[in-house]
Design an enzyme around this catalytic site. Structure first.
Site, PDB file in Angstrom:
ATOM      1  N   GLY A 184       0.813  -1.209   0.000  1.00  0.00           N
ATOM      2  CA  GLY A 184       0.000   0.000   0.000  1.00  0.00           C
ATOM      3  C   GLY A 184       0.844   1.255   0.000  1.00  0.00           C
ATOM      4  O   GLY A 184       1.875   1.339  -0.688  1.00  0.00           O
ATOM      5  N   TRP A 185       0.438   2.232   0.793  1.00  0.00           N
ATOM      6  CA  TRP A 185       1.164   3.503   0.878  1.00  0.00           C
ATOM      7  C   TRP A 185       2.284   3.458   1.919  1.00  0.00           C
ATOM      8  O   TRP A 185       2.805   4.488   2.314  1.00  0.00           O
ATOM      9  CB  TRP A 185       0.193   4.634   1.198  1.00  0.00           C
ATOM     10  N   CYS A 366     -20.306  -2.379   0.959  1.00  0.00           N
ATOM     11  CA  CYS A 366     -19.312  -3.128   1.739  1.00  0.00           C
ATOM     12  C   CYS A 366     -19.696  -3.170   3.220  1.00  0.00           C
ATOM     13  O   CYS A 366     -19.505  -4.195   3.886  1.00  0.00           O
ATOM     14  CB  CYS A 366     -17.931  -2.514   1.562  1.00  0.00           C
TER      15      CYS A 366
END
Length: 414
Positions: A184-185, A366
């Protein structure tokens, strides 16, 4: 024709709650008993009726995105809660069941996810804009389920608790080399390097995430401890003391589960420990969402444990521990949606109304999956040796306490 088909479909489906539906001609019909929850939808054109009949999941999502399906005097939560709760309780037309089965059996083709396809799939969602994600994620940009040790935790606190819990399961020691698959980041890698003294290799298929992760490591003076790569897990070489993968297995696809767990086994040191954090179904496998697949996560799939178990077993790895998180992700996404809504003016200045409705529908559907369906989060702790971690879970909570202590101290002050 399409209104009659939808009328027949809803009469069979709605058995626990009441759904009122206003058709394009202005007629409103009620479905289901006059008990339970209630919601009211308006559909403005016949083409949307047709889409819902041909593919309910895709038709409903696209209709909402296009502004053709509008909740009236209720929220999107109200509508989706009723639909999800009733969809498998009532009668479903044989033609829809056949179409659903066909999509289920097409998984192995749709989710082939070869390296080039995987990179395109990741770019579709993660390379939109870091600025968008910064508006609704926590400060560390954790785009996965947080861990709510207490109900009133902030999102930031719960994400810190998540990372501490995972670090505890990895049984880390300073100087260990950790592979972060789907980094990810860079938040997990930064935490393991900064707070636990590890060397970390993080791999991602997102150009945006790679650039941001490298920038963050440099800004924190951790570039000598962390290496971020644009790399597929199938192309990674070497041996690692620990392997962590958070929210990446959902992108692997059914045909590749064996390859994935075999690669974890090959890359993991003989004395090593791996922790795989993934969304999963606590129920038999089901058809993936055609709307999510088209607009949000191409090639993505939420596996059942029964689909993962054979691949784990064939890899030769010990299943050291399997933990199931219930409702934590629903709470996480509710935080994300609240922040998304709080920044609607900023988001609308960059993205059109259709995109905004699409993203909000994604977050809401979600939430419903984790609140109304058999969906949760699995922690799969794996190792080559049966004694690679302590024999009881006591160590997890002892290990997590120091990392979580700053949070609790600040909360007591407040």
């Amino acid at each position: 024709m399409w209104d009659k088909l939808l009328d027949r479909f809803l009469k069979g489906m709605m058995v626990a709650d009441r759904l009122s539906l206003t058709y394009p001609d202005g007629t409103t019909r009620d479905y289901g008993p006059d008990t339970g929850a209630t919601a009211h939808l308006e559909i403005s054109d016949a083409a949307t009726l047709r889409s819902i009949i041909l593919n309910p999941d895709l038709g409903l999502g696209e209709g909402y995105m296009d502004g053709k399906i509008i909740p009236r005097n209720c929220t999107l939560d109200d509508v989706l809660t009723i639909i999800v709760r009733n969809r498998f309780k009532g009668t479903i037309p044989p033609s829809m069941l056949m179409a659903n089965r066909a999509r289920f059996h097409m998984r192995r083709f749709i989710q082939n996810n070869a390296p080039n396809a995987s990179r395109k799939n990741v770019a579709h969602h993660y390379d939109i804009s870091d600025d968008l994600y910064r508006l609704f994620l926590d400060q560390d940009m954790q785009y996965s389920c947080a861990y709510f040790v207490h109900d009133d935790m902030s999102l930031e606190e719960a994400q810190i608790a998540k990372k501490a819990h995972i670090a505890g399961k990895l049984c880390l020691e300073p100087g260990m080399h950790v592979l972060d698959i789907g980094c990810g980041w860079g938040g997990m890698a930064l935490t393991l390097a900064r707070d636990y003294g590890c060397r970390v290799t993080g791999i991602t298929l997102s150009e945006n995430q790679l650039a941001t992760a490298r920038h963050r490591a440099k800004a924190e003076g951790l570039s000598d401890q962390i290496e971020f790569r644009l790399q597929d897990y199938r192309h990674t070489e070497g041996t690692f003391d620990r392997i962590v993968s958070v929210g990446m297995l959902e992108h692997v696809g059914v045909p590749n589960f064996g390859t994935y767990f075999n690669r974890v086994a090959e890359l993991l040191d003989p004395d090593g420990v791996a922790l795989i954090h993934t969304i999963g179904r606590s129920a038999p496998p089901m058809t993936h969402s055609s709307w999510i697949n088209k607009y949000i996560f191409p090639g993505g799939y939420v596996p059942s444990l029964s689909e993962l178990a054979p691949a784990m077993e064939q890899s030769g790895l010990w299943q050291m521990d399997i933990e199931v998180w219930r409702l934590h992700y629903a709470k996480t996404i509710r935080h994300w949606r609240d922040r998304f809504d709080a920044h609607l003016d900023e988001i609308s200045a960059t993205y059109d109304d259709r995109f905004v409705r699409m993203f909000r529908y994604y977050l809401t559907v979600c939430i419903m999956a984790f609140e109304q369906q058999m969906q949760g989060v699995y922690h799969l702790q794996l190792a080559h040796k049966r004694d690679a971690v302590p024999l009881t879970r006591d160590y997890l909570y002892d290990a997590a306490t120091p990392a979580a202590a700053p949070i609790m101290r600040e909360r007591r002050k407040a």
